[in-house]
Motif scaffolding. Structure first.
Motif, PDB file in Angstrom:
ATOM      1  N   GLY A  11      17.124  14.672  22.432  1.00  0.00           N
ATOM      2  CA  GLY A  11      16.783  13.335  22.128  1.00  0.00           C
ATOM      3  C   GLY A  11      16.874  12.992  20.530  1.00  0.00           C
ATOM      4  O   GLY A  11      16.115  12.102  20.020  1.00  0.00           O
ATOM      5  N   GLY A  12      17.250  13.852  19.533  1.00  0.00           N
ATOM      6  CA  GLY A  12      17.241  13.581  18.318  1.00  0.00           C
ATOM      7  C   GLY A  12      15.878  14.402  17.746  1.00  0.00           C
ATOM      8  O   GLY A  12      15.924  14.280  16.612  1.00  0.00           O
ATOM      9  N   ARG A  13      15.275  14.767  18.677  1.00  0.00           N
ATOM     10  CA  ARG A  13      13.987  15.279  18.280  1.00  0.00           C
ATOM     11  C   ARG A  13      13.841  16.749  18.317  1.00  0.00           C
ATOM     12  O   ARG A  13      14.450  17.356  19.259  1.00  0.00           O
ATOM     13  N   PHE A  14      13.278  17.624  17.273  1.00  0.00           N
ATOM     14  CA  PHE A  14      13.056  18.930  17.544  1.00  0.00           C
ATOM     15  C   PHE A  14      11.632  19.099  18.167  1.00  0.00           C
ATOM     16  O   PHE A  14      10.733  18.671  18.004  1.00  0.00           O
ATOM     17  N   VAL A  15      12.004  20.270  19.110  1.00  0.00           N
ATOM     18  CA  VAL A  15      10.895  20.541  20.409  1.00  0.00           C
ATOM     19  C   VAL A  15      11.003  21.954  20.179  1.00  0.00           C
ATOM     20  O   VAL A  15      11.856  22.872  20.648  1.00  0.00           O
ATOM     21  N   ARG A  16       9.950  22.534  19.580  1.00  0.00           N
ATOM     22  CA  ARG A  16       9.914  23.942  19.373  1.00  0.00           C
ATOM     23  C   ARG A  16       9.877  24.546  20.467  1.00  0.00           C
ATOM     24  O   ARG A  16       9.307  24.402  21.576  1.00  0.00           O
ATOM     25  N   GLN A  17      10.648  25.872  20.658  1.00  0.00           N
ATOM     26  CA  GLN A  17      10.683  26.455  21.888  1.00  0.00           C
ATOM     27  C   GLN A  17       9.400  27.242  22.077  1.00  0.00           C
ATOM     28  O   GLN A  17       8.577  27.550  21.338  1.00  0.00           O
ATOM     29  N   ALA A  18       9.022  27.279  23.397  1.00  0.00           N
ATOM     30  CA  ALA A  18       8.071  28.238  23.869  1.00  0.00           C
ATOM     31  C   ALA A  18       7.967  29.494  23.399  1.00  0.00           C
ATOM     32  O   ALA A  18       9.032  30.229  23.453  1.00  0.00           O
ATOM     33  N   ASN A  19       6.576  30.267  23.445  1.00  0.00           N
ATOM     34  CA  ASN A  19       6.535  31.394  22.856  1.00  0.00           C
ATOM     35  C   ASN A  19       6.928  32.446  24.014  1.00  0.00           C
ATOM     36  O   ASN A  19       6.258  32.108  25.221  1.00  0.00           O
ATOM     37  N   ARG A  20       7.723  33.366  23.909  1.00  0.00           N
ATOM     38  CA  ARG A  20       7.943  34.217  25.098  1.00  0.00           C
ATOM     39  C   ARG A  20       7.101  35.438  25.257  1.00  0.00           C
ATOM     40  O   ARG A  20       6.751  35.646  26.597  1.00  0.00           O
ATOM     41  N   PHE A  21       6.521  36.062  24.233  1.00  0.00           N
ATOM     42  CA  PHE A  21       5.629  37.114  24.725  1.00  0.00           C
ATOM     43  C   PHE A  21       3.995  36.576  24.381  1.00  0.00           C
ATOM     44  O   PHE A  21       4.078  36.408  23.238  1.00  0.00           O
ATOM     45  N   THR A  22       3.463  36.561  25.589  1.00  0.00           N
ATOM     46  CA  THR A  22       1.872  36.213  25.330  1.00  0.00           C
ATOM     47  C   THR A  22       0.922  37.006  25.921  1.00  0.00           C
ATOM     48  O   THR A  22      -0.166  36.342  26.326  1.00  0.00           O
ATOM     49  N   ASP A  23       1.152  37.979  26.027  1.00  0.00           N
ATOM     50  CA  ASP A  23      -0.011  39.156  26.235  1.00  0.00           C
ATOM     51  C   ASP A  23      -1.061  39.170  25.278  1.00  0.00           C
ATOM     52  O   ASP A  23      -0.947  38.738  24.199  1.00  0.00           O
ATOM     53  N   ARG A  24      -2.313  39.587  25.723  1.00  0.00           N
ATOM     54  CA  ARG A  24      -3.216  39.433  24.859  1.00  0.00           C
ATOM     55  C   ARG A  24      -3.834  41.177  24.546  1.00  0.00           C
ATOM     56  O   ARG A  24      -3.867  41.834  25.308  1.00  0.00           O
TER      57      ARG A  24
END
Length: 309
Positions: A11-24
């Motif tokens: 919709g004209g807005r930048f929406v940052r992609q989710a982080n793929r790797f989230t292990d800790r």
């Protein structure tokens, strides 16, 4: 606009992609990734503000010999981040090779910073907000003597609240402005950005750092955006209501931090300019890198007057 960036415009807005790797990585190893010296490799670009956070914290806490480092070239094309020479530990030429070694189906944007486990040969995380706090909390046993407590328990709630505001309106806000494809989205992002900068300017009138007399995770998160502001965001991303240099307190605060090796020596202005202007052809189609502006980051400041006796 590249296809991958285009996927992040809604919709004209930048929406940052989710982080793929989230292990800790955890101090006790309960996650399967124990905080062991020499096991992990941090991949960064000196151009990237999210990556610079990790470089600052790694340096402040004395973790250079604990967590390895790989640096990509500042110029990125549709194949993603490239190593100037094959990475000596993994042998990779492109960071995307390591993403796909962990998830062969991955087709999103390859991002830095990220952490690779040399033991299992897997990408542990590209969850940039968590990487610095992992260094601060889970690697505490490996901090250098006298290292600062960047995430003190008694201040965490306030730090987290401020970090959320700064991330939404400043760190990511400049990208929302720069990548906006509608006037409404651009206006919304720029108004929120400068509203927060105005508030931070007022906050820093009576405090040397965001939390007072000590550097914390909040300062680490704000500084990289300030370091890039007049150099690229003001013109390249059209964040041009005011320059950083027009804010006496913010500009003095930024130079105060820059004078510290962990901040100044991880700030590579050449990499920053070449990355943004030569890589982001959706914003700068010609790829021409401007000569200016000329900014004196060593100009004296008087921030020490705000330190309590």
């Amino acid at each position: 606009m590249t296809g991958i960036i285009a996927k992040e415009i809604k919709g004209g807005r930048f929406v940052r992609q989710a982080n793929r790797f989230t292990d800790r990585i955890t101090a006790d190893g309960s996650s399967g990734y124990p905080a062991e010296p020499g096991r992990y490799r941090l991949f960064v670009s000196y151009a990237c503000p999210w990556a610079q956070r990790t470089l600052i914290v790694r340096r402040l806490l004395g973790l250079e010999d604990v967590i390895g480092l790989g640096v990509v070239d500042p110029i990125r094309d549709d194949r993603g981040w490239r190593f100037p020479e094959p990475d000596p530990v993994t042998g990779a030429t492109f960071l995307a090779e390591l993403y796909r070694a962990t998830d062969p189906s991955y087709d999103g944007r390859v991002t830095v910073p990220c952490v690779w486990d040399t033991r299992t040969e897997r990408m542990v995380t590209n969850d940039f907000p968590a990487i610095t706090t992992t260094m601060e909390l889970e690697f505490a046993a490996h901090h250098a003597p006298g290292a600062p407590d960047l995430y003190p328990e008694e201040l965490r709630t306030e730090i987290d609240e401020l970090n959320e505001l700064i991330y939404t309106t400043v760190n990511n806000g400049v990208y929302k402005a720069g990548f906006a494809t509608s006037q409404e989205a651009y206006d919304e992002a720029v108004d929120a950005l400068f509203d927060t900068l105005d508030r931070l300017e007022e906050r820093l009138a009576t405090r040397r750092y965001l939390m007072g007399d000590r550097i914390t995770e909040a300062d680490v998160r704000l500084y990289p955006t300030l370091a890039r502001f007049d150099l690229v965001y003001y013109g390249h991303f059209k964040c041009n209501l005011r320059r950083l240099a027009d804010y006496p307190n913010l500009w003095g605060y930024a130079r105060d931090l820059y004078s510290l090796p962990a901040f100044g020596e991880t700030t590579n202005f050449d990499h920053i300019k070449r990355h943004y202007y030569a890589t982001q052809r959706n914003v700068n189609p010609s790829g021409v890198v401007p000569k200016g502006p000329i900014i004196d980051w060593t100009e004296p400041h008087d921030r020490a007057r705000l330190t309590a006796s």
